[in-house]
Design an enzyme around this catalytic site. Structure first.
Site, PDB file in Angstrom:
ATOM      1  CD  GLU A 218      -3.064  -1.097   0.489  1.00 51.35           C
ATOM      2  OE1 GLU A 218      -3.349   0.008   0.000  1.00 51.35           O
ATOM      3  OE2 GLU A 218      -3.751  -2.118   0.283  1.00 51.35           O
ATOM      4  CB  CYS A 252      -1.418   7.375   1.254  1.00 50.50           C
ATOM      5  SG  CYS A 252      -3.006   6.692   1.740  1.00 50.50           S
TER       6      CYS A 252
HETATM    7  P1  NAD Z   1       8.154   4.810   5.087  1.00 49.87           P
HETATM    8  O1  NAD Z   1       8.215   4.008   3.852  1.00 49.87           O
HETATM    9  O2  NAD Z   1       9.297   5.704   5.405  1.00 49.87           O
HETATM   10  O3  NAD Z   1       7.988   3.868   6.375  1.00 49.87           O
HETATM   11  C1  NAD Z   1       6.968   2.898   6.520  1.00 49.87           C
HETATM   12  C2  NAD Z   1       7.447   1.758   7.409  1.00 49.87           C
HETATM   13  O4  NAD Z   1       8.558   1.149   6.786  1.00 49.87           O
HETATM   14  C3  NAD Z   1       7.917   2.198   8.807  1.00 49.87           C
HETATM   15  O5  NAD Z   1       7.406   1.290   9.765  1.00 49.87           O
HETATM   16  C4  NAD Z   1       9.424   2.062   8.724  1.00 49.87           C
HETATM   17  O6  NAD Z   1      10.017   1.708   9.946  1.00 49.87           O
HETATM   18  C5  NAD Z   1       9.590   0.944   7.729  1.00 49.87           C
HETATM   19  N1  NAD Z   1      10.897   0.913   7.062  1.00 49.87           N
HETATM   20  C6  NAD Z   1      11.820   1.892   6.954  1.00 49.87           C
HETATM   21  N2  NAD Z   1      12.907   1.451   6.282  1.00 49.87           N
HETATM   22  C7  NAD Z   1      12.663   0.161   5.956  1.00 49.87           C
HETATM   23  C8  NAD Z   1      13.406  -0.849   5.249  1.00 49.87           C
HETATM   24  N3  NAD Z   1      14.606  -0.624   4.760  1.00 49.87           N
HETATM   25  N4  NAD Z   1      12.824  -2.049   5.099  1.00 49.87           N
HETATM   26  C9  NAD Z   1      11.592  -2.301   5.587  1.00 49.87           C
HETATM   27  N5  NAD Z   1      10.853  -1.389   6.246  1.00 49.87           N
HETATM   28  C10 NAD Z   1      11.374  -0.178   6.431  1.00 49.87           C
HETATM   29  O7  NAD Z   1       6.799   5.609   5.022  1.00 49.87           O
HETATM   30  P2  NAD Z   1       6.282   6.748   5.998  1.00 49.87           P
HETATM   31  O8  NAD Z   1       7.111   7.980   5.837  1.00 49.87           O
HETATM   32  O9  NAD Z   1       6.119   6.202   7.373  1.00 49.87           O
HETATM   33  O10 NAD Z   1       4.824   7.011   5.402  1.00 49.87           O
HETATM   34  C11 NAD Z   1       4.580   7.884   4.358  1.00 49.87           C
HETATM   35  C12 NAD Z   1       4.404   7.154   3.040  1.00 49.87           C
HETATM   36  O11 NAD Z   1       3.457   6.129   3.185  1.00 49.87           O
HETATM   37  C13 NAD Z   1       3.873   8.055   1.924  1.00 49.87           C
HETATM   38  O12 NAD Z   1       4.531   7.745   0.727  1.00 49.87           O
HETATM   39  C14 NAD Z   1       2.409   7.656   1.841  1.00 49.87           C
HETATM   40  O13 NAD Z   1       1.816   7.905   0.594  1.00 49.87           O
HETATM   41  C15 NAD Z   1       2.470   6.205   2.149  1.00 49.87           C
HETATM   42  N6  NAD Z   1       1.195   5.742   2.664  1.00 49.87           N
HETATM   43  C16 NAD Z   1       0.444   4.882   1.921  1.00 49.87           C
HETATM   44  C17 NAD Z   1      -0.805   4.468   2.386  1.00 49.87           C
HETATM   45  C18 NAD Z   1      -1.673   3.522   1.610  1.00 49.87           C
HETATM   46  O14 NAD Z   1      -2.586   2.974   2.220  1.00 49.87           O
HETATM   47  N7  NAD Z   1      -1.464   3.313   0.331  1.00 49.87           N
HETATM   48  C19 NAD Z   1      -1.260   4.932   3.609  1.00 49.87           C
HETATM   49  C20 NAD Z   1      -0.462   5.790   4.333  1.00 49.87           C
HETATM   50  C21 NAD Z   1       0.764   6.186   3.866  1.00 49.87           C
END
Ligand code: NAD
Length: 476
Positions: A218, A252
């Site tokens: 997502e 998002c």
């Molecule tokens: P992010 O990708 O930075 O982090 C998300 C999760 O991934 C966190 O728990 C983080 O600890 C983990 N993470 C970080 N590095 C990682 C790695 N190397 N391997 C695996 N996991 C890792 O995202 P964010 O800044 O927390 O959220 C914002 C983003 O999320 C935006 O791009 C937004 O559009 C998207 N988003 C999508 C939805 C959806 O339902 N489609 C909903 C909310 C947010």
């Protein structure tokens, strides 16, 4: 550090899988009881959870948190309770003639996958961890959750509460930073749901591929708003402003940029200005308006506006209370509209994820369609207007995860509609029956007829007249 956690996570995964195997087929009562306990966590601890989110963001209205993270997620849990039995029913399938008459049977059974990993972001910390959890449980699975490090207090409290309401064999939360997250994504789950950025989604899919773990991604992206000539610009402005200002644009599905008819651009911007000022007459001391989550995220947005200004954009700050934002560290940022944007600006290259709104203009609607099609497929797409032919053209000629017509964001709150992206904005979906199926294994079960079907169909050597007859039938 991640090393210790890796061992701990591996152990919990083993224990959950062993418990899952022992309890197969995860009776419906047990599944529902888990959904009910997940609901109870949110219901019985709503105030503490809203305070934690408020502290994590710097400011986040408890009313907003109640709407988006607590009540919304509880309702989704209730929806899962209501539909779980129906979703779990096997699906009878057709058989080739005359197998049905001979007593053969075919069906698809939706069986639990086992242990599902949930990796969630900070912007709706509970909705995006407990939301998938409800459906993961309804489908008869166990879960391990890794919430975001940016909402440390909420993640810590969720871990404590899950520990109190669930045995670790049913559900466990592992708080931690990117190292723990990376180790988590390398675990050999039976399925992994990741919500976050496209860049991290790539890494997660790579890690999951090593164990061939199926993923639901997502992700995010730039969700466009296309306004047609026939749009009611005042109403459209209200709806865009509401969707953009909620959580200070950190959604998002937030409208990322606007595409409006050249001659209507002033009207469209005016509509947004008016609606924003009416909903948020002031911002700094206004608890309804969320802060940007961290200094780093705040600086990124400031740099984005500066970059646009330096490259020639007109910058319009919607600051109805005429407040001084330069002398506070509240990380509050007024909605900032960018006009005359060009593609070399940061604001047109990356997902905005904050209160900045570029406005582009078109002469013909096809320019907007072509623009969207030249870029990554977005998570959401919004069309405003009353021209059915134009609406059809926009929807039929573009691709996006989902669509809301004459509003923004709303499609995600329809529980019965699958929610997900396409390509760079994600793969797979949850919500609706699709979510239940996403977290289930569709197992085909065929029961053979008593009669020797292979012989009858000419499949059995020595091949002879029955085989030739069957082949003639198949090749006709
Ligand atoms: P992010 O990708 O930075 O982090 C998300 C999760 O991934 C966190 O728990 C983080 O600890 C983990 N993470 C970080 N590095 C990682 C790695 N190397 N391997 C695996 N996991 C890792 O995202 P964010 O800044 O927390 O959220 C914002 C983003 O999320 C935006 O791009 C937004 O559009 C998207 N988003 C999508 C939805 C959806 O339902 N489609 C909903 C909310 C947010």
């Amino acid at each position: 550090m991640a090393g210790d956690r890796t061992k701990e996570m591996q152990d919990v995964l083993k224990r959950q899988r062993a418990a899952h195997e022992a309890d197969r087929p995860e009776p419906m009562d047990m599944r529902k009881d888990r959904v009910k306990r997940a609901i109870a966590i949110l219901k019985e601890n709503a105030d503490a959870l809203c305070s934690a989110m408020n502290a994590d963001f710097g400011n986040r209205s408890p009313s907003q948190s109640m709407l988006t993270d607590i009540a919304g997620t509880i309702n989704f849990g209730k929806y899962c309770l209501k539909h779980a039995e129906k979703w779990a029913r096997p699906d009878k399938r057709h058989l080739q003639f005359p197998l049905g008459l001979l007593g053969a049977k075919a069906e698809v059974r939706y069986e639990p996958k086992g242990v599902i990993g949930i990796l969630s972001p900070w912007n709706f910390p509970l909705n995006l961890s407990f939301g998938p959890l409800m459906q993961v449980f309804a489908a008869g699975n166990r879960a391990m959750i890794k919430p975001s490090e940016f909402t440390e207090r909420t993640s810590g409290l969720s871990a404590e509460l899950v520990d109190r309401y669930f045995a670790p064999e049913e559900c466990a939360v592992f708080a931690g930073g990117p190292q723990v997250a990376a180790a988590f994504s390398e675990l050999p789950f039976d399925h992994l749901v990741f919500t976050g950025s496209t860049a991290t989604g790539r890494k997660v899919m790579e890690a999951a591929a090593r164990n061939l773990v199926p993923v639901t991604l997502e992700l995010g992206g730039k969700s466009p708003v296309i306004m047609g000539e026939s749009a009611d610009f005042a109403k459209a402005g209200e709806r865009v402003a509401l969707g953009k200002m909620l959580n200070a644009g950190q959604i998002c599905l937030a409208p990322d940029y606007l595409y409006v008819p050249e001659a209507k651009a002033d009207e469209a911007v005016h509509g947004i200005w008016q609606a924003t000022a009416a909903m948020y007459p002031t911002l700094l001391d206004n608890d309804d308006y969320a802060s940007v989550v961290t200094d780093r995220h705040f600086d990124r947005l400031q740099d984005m506006v500066k970059d646009a200004r330096d490259k020639g954009a007109e910058v319009i700050e919607i600051n109805p209370g005429d407040e001084d934002f330069s002398s506070t560290n509240a990380r509050k940022m007024p909605l900032t509209i960018l006009r005359n944007v060009t593609d070399d600006m940061q604001a047109m290259q990356e997902e905005i994820f904050g209160p900045v709104l570029p406005v582009k203009t078109y002469g013909q609607i096809d320019e907007a369609i072509d623009y969207v099609n030249r870029r990554d497929r977005p998570l959401g797409l919004y069309y405003f207007g009353s021209d059915d032919g134009e609406e059809r053209r926009v929807l039929e000629r573009t691709i996006s995860g989902g669509v809301t017509v004459n509003d923004v964001v709303f499609h995600v709150s329809m529980e019965d509609l699958p929610f997900g992206g396409v390509g760079p904005s994600g793969m797979g979906s949850y919500h609706g029956i699709e979510g239940f199926r996403e977290f289930s294994h569709a197992r085909s079960v065929y029961s053979q007829a008593k009669i020797d079907v292979a012989k009858l169909a000419g499949l059995k050597p020595p091949y002879g007249e029955a085989t030739r007859k069957a082949l003639r039938g198949l090749m006709k």
